[in-house]
Design an enzyme around this catalytic site. Sequence first.
Site, PDB file in Angstrom:
ATOM      1  N   GLU A 261      -8.791   1.360 -21.714  1.00 32.31           N
ATOM      2  CA  GLU A 261      -7.789   0.327 -21.414  1.00 32.31           C
ATOM      3  C   GLU A 261      -7.517   0.247 -19.913  1.00 32.31           C
ATOM      4  OE1 GLU A 261      -7.288  -1.656 -23.764  1.00 32.31           O
ATOM      5  OE2 GLU A 261      -7.989  -0.388 -25.413  1.00 32.31           O
ATOM      6  N   HIS A 264     -10.035  -1.990 -18.404  1.00 33.07           N
ATOM      7  CA  HIS A 264      -9.628  -3.401 -18.530  1.00 33.07           C
ATOM      8  C   HIS A 264      -8.561  -3.740 -17.485  1.00 33.07           C
ATOM      9  CE1 HIS A 264     -11.724  -4.688 -22.150  1.00 33.07           C
ATOM     10  NE2 HIS A 264     -11.210  -3.729 -22.910  1.00 33.07           N
TER      11      HIS A 264
END
Lengths: 497, 497
Positions: A261, A264
């Site tokens: 994450e 991202h």
Amino acid sequence: MASAEYRELLERVREIGTLEQAAGILTWDERTCMPPGSAPDRAKQHAVMSGIIHERLTSKEMGRLIRALKKQELSVDGAVILRETERKWRLASAVPGDLVKEASRAQSEAMNAWVKARAGSDFGMLEPLLDKVIGLRFEIAEHIGYEDTLYDALLDEYEPYAKSKDIDAVFSRLKKKLIPIASKILNEPCLDGAVPKGTYPVEAQGAFVAGLAADMGFDLNRGRIDVSAHPFTSGACRDVRITVRYNEADPSYVVFPAMHEAGHALYEQGFLEKYYGTPLAEGVSMGIHESQSRLWENMVGRSEAFWSFYYPKFRQAYPAFKKMSPGAFYRHVNAVKRSYIRTDADEVTYNLHIMLRYDVERALFENKIKTPDIPSYWNELFEKYLGIPVTDDASGCLQDIHWSGGNFGYFPTYTLGNLYAAQFWHAAKSQVPGLEDSIAAGDTGALLGWLRKNVHRHGKRYGAATLVKKATGEALNEDYFVRYIKEKYGKLYGISL
Amino acid sequence: MASAEYRELLERVREIGTLEQAAGILTWDERTCMPPGSAPDRAKQHAVMSGIIHERLTSKEMGRLIRALKKQELSVDGAVILRETERKWRLASAVPGDLVKEASRAQSEAMNAWVKARAGSDFGMLEPLLDKVIGLRFEIAEHIGYEDTLYDALLDEYEPYAKSKDIDAVFSRLKKKLIPIASKILNEPCLDGAVPKGTYPVEAQGAFVAGLAADMGFDLNRGRIDVSAHPFTSGACRDVRITVRYNEADPSYVVFPAMHEAGHALYEQGFLEKYYGTPLAEGVSMGIHESQSRLWENMVGRSEAFWSFYYPKFRQAYPAFKKMSPGAFYRHVNAVKRSYIRTDADEVTYNLHIMLRYDVERALFENKIKTPDIPSYWNELFEKYLGIPVTDDASGCLQDIHWSGGNFGYFPTYTLGNLYAAQFWHAAKSQVPGLEDSIAAGDTGALLGWLRKNVHRHGKRYGAATLVKKATGEALNEDYFVRYIKEKYGKLYGISL
């Protein structure tokens, strides 16, 4: 100087961007904070917000501005913003509102049915509702339009400008190379060992994860880390949020969703401020976004170089791991196992799970199979790709919610992401001398710098194909991934792949 | 059957309500979760959301529907919804957009200057910017319109349908009675004793507060409790959220903000579901809302009856308090002290702080004083009401942000809330036999039932004056508050008040 029309377009684009950010906060809140009883209110809020965004995107005025600007000479930035805004406007305008609502209702019913069907492991319970969802996707695709094949219209939502004939070619080569490699590895004895027994409190793990994300370059002054059942990244501009999930019995578990994450999030935080609210500060595609998460999660996070620096820090946070050698830990985080479930799959077998789904989707939208054929086709492919027979629908074609939600065309972007990641990783290592050494010395800044320069700062300036070519000097080539797997796992297992 | 126009109005009202809820989540997030660096993005989101709400509220279509419906015979509910929607529409339409933006800009500048002026305790630093804010309030009030006096137009935003001539009368009687009472109490030796020394972890306090709020009837399936610098309640319908602030040295500290905010939250959770999104599921006024928070915080939360049941529970959570007797604890949570700062004030002196502010506001908007006169007028009144001279602006007229934010007309609702609370409390005790006994037995359900029936479920059906009369059989009467103070503190101090 920019024309009045251009300035007006930009203002409208930014207003829509701002509304999307606001809607994004509502989604984040729903998945992290919202009291369970308020789901009906939130559903209404989403519906109203989507309605307003759609209304503003497809307004007459927007159409007029786009048509006027297509006749004007724009700056390089302006041309990209116009191109991407027109694309978004065209997609939003193409599908009649009633059809969008009907699809949304059908998907909502199918997703509810899916929960029960999966629990009962009975595809039959979902079949009629899923068939309706698929039928509506055919209709929607016809409204969107396509050149070669209807599936391209679906794919385009997730991987703009991609064509399934290109993906077919890449995936078929990848399958040929990957299936025998995976099979060889899976026939070796599993190298995974148990982690030291204990309860590792979530608070300590949270502090470790925050430090790790900050070390990667995640700016916590413009971001947050929270907990949710399924980790995700949301937000934009100066407010990018990730979530993770902890395992109190194994503190290494959270490291990978966290690095995924944060990967991202680094992409989102790498756009240029002057473009905030425009397509020049948005990710190219789901595939390119996934390349950023997978590069950090796998190429960095599961590498010997990274842990040669980070394992001492990890042991400092969790002293019980002094009982686990660096080698055993490295094998633990790189265990390859046969699994029925995609989300449990390691980096060797993961793409086989994805390509299976892609093949099912392609067959469905080429009318080669019908909805009732999904389980048997799935099971046939699964045994072919992963070498074991599927025993029940819950571990087979019912495991993902995507199709019930109408998300056809989404799955292939996972594998595209893995392939882009391997190719970017290879290019970064070639272009930045000593890259892995600096990671082994605890500094991922050089890698982030390369990604910032070659991927992040461009936003949607280039499509995925162009971006990959500009950054790596070559079109997408699955061999970088195959070689990465061969080298890493050949060494790990001491076998020739 | 409702007319087509009515159904359309209702749909538009509910859409606006839904947008306001979404905007409310953004505000909650800003004050509890938002990363500090993303303030500029959030400001844009607020501006766009407010713009859309304003645009929809003041649309031509809305005006047409309101005019058409005023000629139709509506149901009782329909008439209330029309009345309140027209009110909101009229207020939103009255002030030109440019003036709203100018005021918003001026207030934003004044609030920034206020931070510095308060830090430097120098009213002069704020004066020119505050003067601009006040000037713009005069203009705004002229656009809104008024019958008796311009200040009524400002007051109306916070306490709909209230008139300053009525408040003048109530406050002047209250002052006459309260100043000598406060003076007598303040001349007695302070009864407060120290709490047992220790560090009381926030986690344990959080669990205690959640239990307390749940005991009061706060539905945590449709609500949350979080932490923020300044406690507040937000949300609506099925999603009502409160925040508190902890003091690690004194676990009794958080009880009162928690009961205060939970009191607000119970009001919000007490509206009827069928009216959600309409004025029939909104609080009557700031004053009535404050009556709900103050009733729980003070009449319940600082009562002997409540603690006779709850102090054993409190001691169970914080065993160190076994060293503090119930009597000492009761005196601790009811300490009356001379204070310069409103937010530190006890329930005896609090209203004197408020009436002082009201007097300054009234004088300003009657042109009896000018902006530069604020400090001297403040200091003069403060000594008159509270008996001590103000030594510096920071402890005087610079202590609150309200005026810099343009919130003139807000302060009096605090005292109205206290007066409504005392009158509701008296009525509930008269109408529900054994009410205090049931509280002493750990059951606040009978009180909540009375509030649900007489206050909550009506939403904006009645204005504050009518609601008070219907619930208590009498118009607003400050004597209920005065008697409450006299009885409680006379007994506590063993003096005749």
